[in-house]
Design a protein around this motif. Structure first.
Motif, PDB file in Angstrom:
ATOM      1  N   GLY A  73       0.807  -1.214   0.000  1.00  0.00           N
ATOM      2  CA  GLY A  73       0.000   0.000   0.000  1.00  0.00           C
ATOM      3  C   GLY A  73       0.838   1.262   0.000  1.00  0.00           C
ATOM      4  N   PRO A  74       0.186   2.404  -0.151  1.00  0.00           N
ATOM      5  CA  PRO A  74       0.887   3.680  -0.243  1.00  0.00           C
ATOM      6  C   PRO A  74       1.273   4.245   1.120  1.00  0.00           C
ATOM      7  CG  PRO A  74      -1.459   4.066  -0.318  1.00  0.00           C
ATOM      8  CD  PRO A  74      -1.281   2.571  -0.245  1.00  0.00           C
ATOM      9  N   VAL A  75       2.101   5.267   1.094  1.00  0.00           N
ATOM     10  CA  VAL A  75       2.292   6.103   2.263  1.00  0.00           C
ATOM     11  C   VAL A  75       1.406   7.326   2.038  1.00  0.00           C
ATOM     12  CG1 VAL A  75       4.330   7.270   1.282  1.00  0.00           C
ATOM     13  CG2 VAL A  75       3.923   7.323   3.738  1.00  0.00           C
ATOM     14  N   GLU A 111       5.065   1.735  -5.782  1.00  0.00           N
ATOM     15  CA  GLU A 111       6.066   1.761  -6.855  1.00  0.00           C
ATOM     16  C   GLU A 111       7.075   2.889  -6.636  1.00  0.00           C
ATOM     17  OE1 GLU A 111       2.352  -0.030  -8.797  1.00  0.00           O
ATOM     18  OE2 GLU A 111       2.795   1.550  -7.365  1.00  0.00           O
ATOM     19  N   VAL A 112       6.561   4.056  -6.273  1.00  0.00           N
ATOM     20  CA  VAL A 112       7.454   5.205  -6.030  1.00  0.00           C
ATOM     21  C   VAL A 112       8.279   4.971  -4.766  1.00  0.00           C
ATOM     22  CG1 VAL A 112       7.552   7.683  -5.555  1.00  0.00           C
ATOM     23  CG2 VAL A 112       5.923   6.804  -7.232  1.00  0.00           C
ATOM     24  N   ALA A 115       9.955   9.027   0.112  1.00  0.00           N
ATOM     25  CA  ALA A 115       8.546   8.948  -0.281  1.00  0.00           C
ATOM     26  C   ALA A 115       7.658   9.658   0.744  1.00  0.00           C
ATOM     27  CB  ALA A 115       8.123   7.489  -0.419  1.00  0.00           C
ATOM     28  N   THR A 116       8.027   9.545   2.011  1.00  0.00           N
ATOM     29  CA  THR A 116       7.274  10.229   3.066  1.00  0.00           C
ATOM     30  C   THR A 116       7.341  11.735   2.883  1.00  0.00           C
ATOM     31  OG1 THR A 116       7.678   8.433   4.632  1.00  0.00           O
ATOM     32  CG2 THR A 116       7.108  10.576   5.562  1.00  0.00           C
ATOM     33  N   LYS A 117       8.522  12.247   2.564  1.00  0.00           N
ATOM     34  CA  LYS A 117       8.682  13.683   2.336  1.00  0.00           C
ATOM     35  C   LYS A 117       7.895  14.127   1.092  1.00  0.00           C
ATOM     36  CE  LYS A 117      13.269  13.929   2.595  1.00  0.00           C
ATOM     37  NZ  LYS A 117      14.614  14.536   2.704  1.00  0.00           N
TER      38      LYS A 117
END
Length: 254
Positions: free
Chosen positions: A86-88, A137-138, A147-149
């Motif tokens: 899943g995404p962040v 994916e990213v 990715a969090t930033k």
């Protein structure tokens, strides 16, 4: 004429002050049922006072920023750094100065029912709410920290009001806006706590939707975290597109 327990219960529900004369009368009532009602009222009063005091304490960072002349203070937080799938998701929330939501704290400490309740209240009463979503994916391309930033920066860009000050949960962003990083900020700042709640509910709903397409993984139960059930499904069925291929043990199965 002596009031019945039912009548006393209804009357107590409308009392907010511990110094109310009727409450004093009830304390002197020797009936067991009345004493139980008084004890229940006192417990609720103590909880409400505790929630109120916590909210006031958690509003101090916003208060200090306003004293410095800042008007649109955005609290920013993310959820989903640790899961295997899943995404962040990040959220940025700008609250009005008179915002009041006792009981608001780190979303992980709230029940699902309370998070949903707060989610709606925040969306209805905030000056602006922005969401940032970065896919698995990213995350694999840039790593989870970057990715969090990216998610946080996207959430800020999606605000309908440009913030003039940022309160972030233990992060610093390369943006031209004055900011303050607060360790465990989601339990210390109402703005960050609000953004934590928005981000958590948003991501949970996404994982619940994913569970409809892939019921065998149980995403609606663990939200993508590496629970025993999730790992068993992962080894049995293999990873799907939404799994993070750079995270162990997923990368060992690719």
């Amino acid at each position: 004429m002596t009031l019945s327990s039912k009548e006393i219960k209804m009357k107590l529900e409308n009392i907010t002050s511990i110094n109310d004369p009727f409450l004093k009368e009830c304390k002197e009532d020797t009936r067991k049922t009345v004493q139980q009602l008084v004890n229940r009222w006192m417990k609720q009063y103590e909880k409400d006072e505790s929630d109120r005091n916590l909210f006031l304490t958690m509003s101090e960072y916003e208060g200090k920023a306003r004293q410095l002349g800042y008007q649109f203070i955005a609290g920013i937080d993310e959820v989903g750094r640790g899961p295997l799938a899943g995404p962040v998701v990040s959220s940025a929330v700008i609250l009005p100065e008179d915002f009041y939501l006792p009981g608001l704290t780190d979303s992980k400490k709230l029940s699902e029912k309370k998070r949903e309740e707060f989610f709606h209240f925040i969306n209805e009463n905030a000056l602006a709410v922005g969401i940032g979503i970065i896919s698995s994916e990213v995350i694999d391309e840039v790593n989870i920290y970057e990715a969090t930033k990216l998610a946080m920066t996207e959430a800020i860009k999606n605000l309908t009001i440009k913030p003039d000050y940022l309160l972030l949960d233990a992060m610093e962003l390369q943006v031209s806006i004055p900011q303050q990083a607060i360790i465990k900020g989601d339990a210390k700042s109402v703005s960050i706590a609000a953004s934590s709640c928005i981000a958590k509910v948003t991501r949970d709903r996404m994982m619940q939707d994913l569970a409809k397409d892939y019921p065998e993984y149980g995403f609606d139960k663990h939200m993508g975290y590496g629970t025993k059930a999730h790992l068993e499904a992962l080894y049995k069925y293999g990873p799907i597109q939404q799994h993070r291929k750079s995270f162990a043990p997923v990368k060992n199965l690719v």
